[in-house]
Structures are given as C-alpha cells and as structure tokens.
Design a protein around this motif. Structure first.
Motif, PDB file in Angstrom:
ATOM      1  N   ALA A  84       0.369  -1.590   0.195  1.00 48.45           N
ATOM      2  CA  ALA A  84      -0.014   0.014   0.015  1.00 48.45           C
ATOM      3  C   ALA A  84       0.725   1.295  -0.035  1.00 48.45           C
ATOM      4  O   ALA A  84       1.065   2.542  -0.496  1.00 48.45           O
ATOM      5  CB  ALA A  84      -0.868   0.059   0.927  1.00 48.45           C
ATOM      6  N   LEU A  85       1.699   1.004   0.934  1.00 45.02           N
ATOM      7  CA  LEU A  85       3.142   1.998   0.288  1.00 45.02           C
ATOM      8  C   LEU A  85       3.435   2.755  -0.866  1.00 45.02           C
ATOM      9  O   LEU A  85       3.812   3.336  -0.694  1.00 45.02           O
ATOM     10  CB  LEU A  85       3.956   2.480   1.608  1.00 45.02           C
ATOM     11  CG  LEU A  85       4.713   3.551   1.343  1.00 45.02           C
ATOM     12  CD1 LEU A  85       4.426   4.971   2.731  1.00 45.02           C
ATOM     13  CD2 LEU A  85       5.761   3.017   2.627  1.00 45.02           C
ATOM     14  N   ALA A  86       3.698   1.398  -1.111  1.00 46.89           N
ATOM     15  CA  ALA A  86       4.500   1.673  -2.664  1.00 46.89           C
ATOM     16  C   ALA A  86       3.486   2.063  -3.567  1.00 46.89           C
ATOM     17  O   ALA A  86       4.128   2.895  -4.612  1.00 46.89           O
ATOM     18  CB  ALA A  86       4.612  -0.302  -3.165  1.00 46.89           C
ATOM     19  N   ALA A  87       2.388   1.596  -3.431  1.00 41.65           N
ATOM     20  CA  ALA A  87       0.952   2.317  -4.349  1.00 41.65           C
ATOM     21  C   ALA A  87       0.942   3.600  -4.463  1.00 41.65           C
ATOM     22  O   ALA A  87       1.035   4.550  -5.197  1.00 41.65           O
ATOM     23  CB  ALA A  87      -0.025   1.250  -4.622  1.00 41.65           C
ATOM     24  N   ALA A  88       0.785   4.253  -2.450  1.00 42.44           N
ATOM     25  CA  ALA A  88       0.293   5.466  -2.227  1.00 42.44           C
ATOM     26  C   ALA A  88       1.324   6.649  -3.284  1.00 42.44           C
ATOM     27  O   ALA A  88       1.277   7.372  -3.264  1.00 42.44           O
ATOM     28  CB  ALA A  88       0.171   5.997  -0.988  1.00 42.44           C
ATOM     29  N   ALA A  95       0.359  11.617  -9.683  1.00 44.44           N
ATOM     30  CA  ALA A  95      -0.900  12.939  -9.421  1.00 44.44           C
ATOM     31  C   ALA A  95       0.519  14.458  -9.600  1.00 44.44           C
ATOM     32  O   ALA A  95      -0.790  15.433  -9.688  1.00 44.44           O
ATOM     33  CB  ALA A  95      -1.133  13.423  -7.913  1.00 44.44           C
ATOM     34  N   GLU A  96       1.283  14.703  -9.141  1.00 47.67           N
ATOM     35  CA  GLU A  96       2.367  15.707  -8.950  1.00 47.67           C
ATOM     36  C   GLU A  96       2.862  15.344 -10.660  1.00 47.67           C
ATOM     37  O   GLU A  96       2.609  16.947 -11.477  1.00 47.67           O
ATOM     38  CB  GLU A  96       3.203  15.266  -8.566  1.00 47.67           C
ATOM     39  CG  GLU A  96       3.057  15.572  -7.345  1.00 47.67           C
ATOM     40  CD  GLU A  96       3.361  16.311  -6.213  1.00 47.67           C
ATOM     41  OE1 GLU A  96       2.929  17.711  -7.087  1.00 47.67           O
ATOM     42  OE2 GLU A  96       2.734  16.609  -4.996  1.00 47.67           O
ATOM     43  N   ALA A 196      -3.264  12.765  -2.879  1.00 46.47           N
ATOM     44  CA  ALA A 196      -2.130  11.508  -2.506  1.00 46.47           C
ATOM     45  C   ALA A 196      -1.585  11.839  -1.937  1.00 46.47           C
ATOM     46  O   ALA A 196      -0.985  10.628  -1.282  1.00 46.47           O
ATOM     47  CB  ALA A 196      -1.920  12.240  -4.300  1.00 46.47           C
ATOM     48  N   ARG A 197      -1.143  13.499  -2.017  1.00 53.13           N
ATOM     49  CA  ARG A 197      -0.040  13.115  -0.259  1.00 53.13           C
ATOM     50  C   ARG A 197      -0.678  13.090   1.186  1.00 53.13           C
ATOM     51  O   ARG A 197       0.836  12.671   1.548  1.00 53.13           O
ATOM     52  CB  ARG A 197       0.889  14.943  -0.997  1.00 53.13           C
ATOM     53  CG  ARG A 197       2.059  15.168  -0.135  1.00 53.13           C
ATOM     54  CD  ARG A 197       1.894  16.599   0.266  1.00 53.13           C
ATOM     55  NE  ARG A 197       2.055  17.181  -1.574  1.00 53.13           N
ATOM     56  CZ  ARG A 197       1.175  18.011  -2.204  1.00 53.13           C
ATOM     57  NH1 ARG A 197       0.589  18.074  -1.296  1.00 53.13           N
ATOM     58  NH2 ARG A 197       2.048  17.943  -3.348  1.00 53.13           N
TER      59      ARG A 197
END
Length: 235
Positions: A84-88, A95-96, A196-197
């Motif tokens: 989940a961290l990698a996906a985030a 998004a950036e 997203a951040r």
C-alpha cells in the motif's frame, strides 16, 4: 691527614649505599604488602522478561502456537502495508505529474488568450457611447414594435469594415472557454495531488506501525519456541 679524609669519604659512601639499599627494600616490602588493584567488573546484563515466564509446561506449546500464528498474520499485514505504501508513492508521483501538466496547459492557454486580447484595437470612448445610445434606442423601438428582428440584429451586429474583427472575436471566445476549462482542470489536479500526499502520509504511518508490530510478534514467537525446545530437552 689524608688517611683521615679517606676514612671519612669511605664512611659517607658506605652510609649512602646502605641508605639506597634500605629504601629499595622498603619499597619492595610496601609493594608486597599493598593489595593489587581489582580489575573492573563488567556491569551485569539485565535480560528482558521472557514471554514464557510464568507459563506452565502444559500451556507453553499452546502459547507458542498462538504466538506463531500471530507472527504470521502480522507479517502478512506488514507485507500488505508495504504494498500500500508503494502504491501511495506511485499515486503521488502520477498526481504531481498531472498537476504540473495541467498547470503548464493553463499557462499556455492563458497566455494565448491575453495575446489575442492585446491585438484588439483600442475603442474610442465617444464611439462606444454613441454605440450604446444607438443600441438602447433600437431596443426601445423593437419593444414598441417599430423595429423588426432583422433590423435589431443588424444594429447589435456592429458591422465592422475589417474582416479580421469577427475572426478575432471568435478566437478570443474560444480561448476564453479553453482557459476556463484549463483552470478547472488545474484546480482539480491540485486537489488530487494534495489528497495523494495525505494518503501517502497515512500509508507511511500505518506501515511503520504494522512493521513494528510484526517485529515484536516475531520475537515473541521465537522466544516461545525456544522455551518449548528448552523444556523438552530437560525431560
């Protein structure tokens, strides 16, 4: 006379030698009598309490199985948290990138719109006032039924001897609409990047907590397993 001096010198030398020998002997005795300095004792190591402390031999295997199952479950949760961290992080990067692209598009459309508006020739204030008066008079005449729709359209059409005016106005209208759409897209991209951040921060906190829990669960399971094997060897 000389013999007396020689006797005195010999006596003094003998006394000095005797004194040196006595001092050396006294120093040796003092070193023998003084106890040797004790070597520093390393501090005692206090081990943390074992998870198996106070558990009976009958309950220990059950506890070991439960802790092992919990350790496997915590490890699986930690793996999911890492994913989940990698996906985030990937989502934030996307998004950036989208935000930067939307900003560049908005800046380009805005600059093009301003450029078209700058090409419009300046209007004479007196001419504009006359046009407003004519427009009001034509509208009043239309309301009284003294002017047809076609005539009213011609009045508000502002016939321009320059054929570039109509094309310039159409281009300005098109760019104004494009600028409005680009502004909304940019605002949406900024909001998406901010979200997203925030989601990345939540994923980082969750991953750290689950990773710590998995490490502690693995230690407890290993401690219980070692206790089971140790008690079996004592039998």
């Amino acid at each position: 006379m000389h013999s007396d001096a020689l006797v005195v010198v010999v006596a003094i030398g003998s006394a000095a030698c005797a004194m040196l020998v006595g001092l050396a002997f006294a120093s040796w005795l003092a070193s023998r009598a003084r106890p040797g300095e004790a070597e520093p004792v390393p501090p005692a190591v206090t081990l943390p309490p074992s998870v198996a402390d106070g558990v009976t031999a009958k309950q220990l295997p059950v506890l070991a199985q439960e802790l092992s199952a919990h350790a496997h479950s915590a490890a699986a949760q930690a793996a999911r948290a890492r994913a989940a961290l990698a996906a985030a992080r990937t989502a934030l990067t996307a998004a950036e990138t989208a935000r930067a692209r939307a900003e560049a598009q908005f800046d380009a459309v805005h600059a093009a719109h301003l450029a078209v508006l700058r090409t419009a020739p300046p209007q004479d204030p007196q001419t504009e006032e006359r046009q407003r008066q004519v427009s009001r008079a034509a509208l009043d005449a239309y309301r009284r039924g003294e002017l047809s729709v076609e005539a009213l359209r011609n009045v508000f059409g502002h016939a321009d001897p320059s054929p570039e005016r109509e094309q310039r106005e159409r281009e300005a209208d098109r760019l104004a609409l494009a600028e409005s759409q680009a502004r909304r897209a940019f605002q949406h991209a900024v909001a998406a990047a901010r979200m997203a951040r925030e989601e990345l921060h939540i994923a980082e906190v969750a991953e750290a907590a689950v990773r710590q829990e998995a490490a502690e669960a693995a230690i407890d399971a290993q401690d219980a397993a070692l206790a089971v094997r140790s008690r079996r060897r004592r039998r």
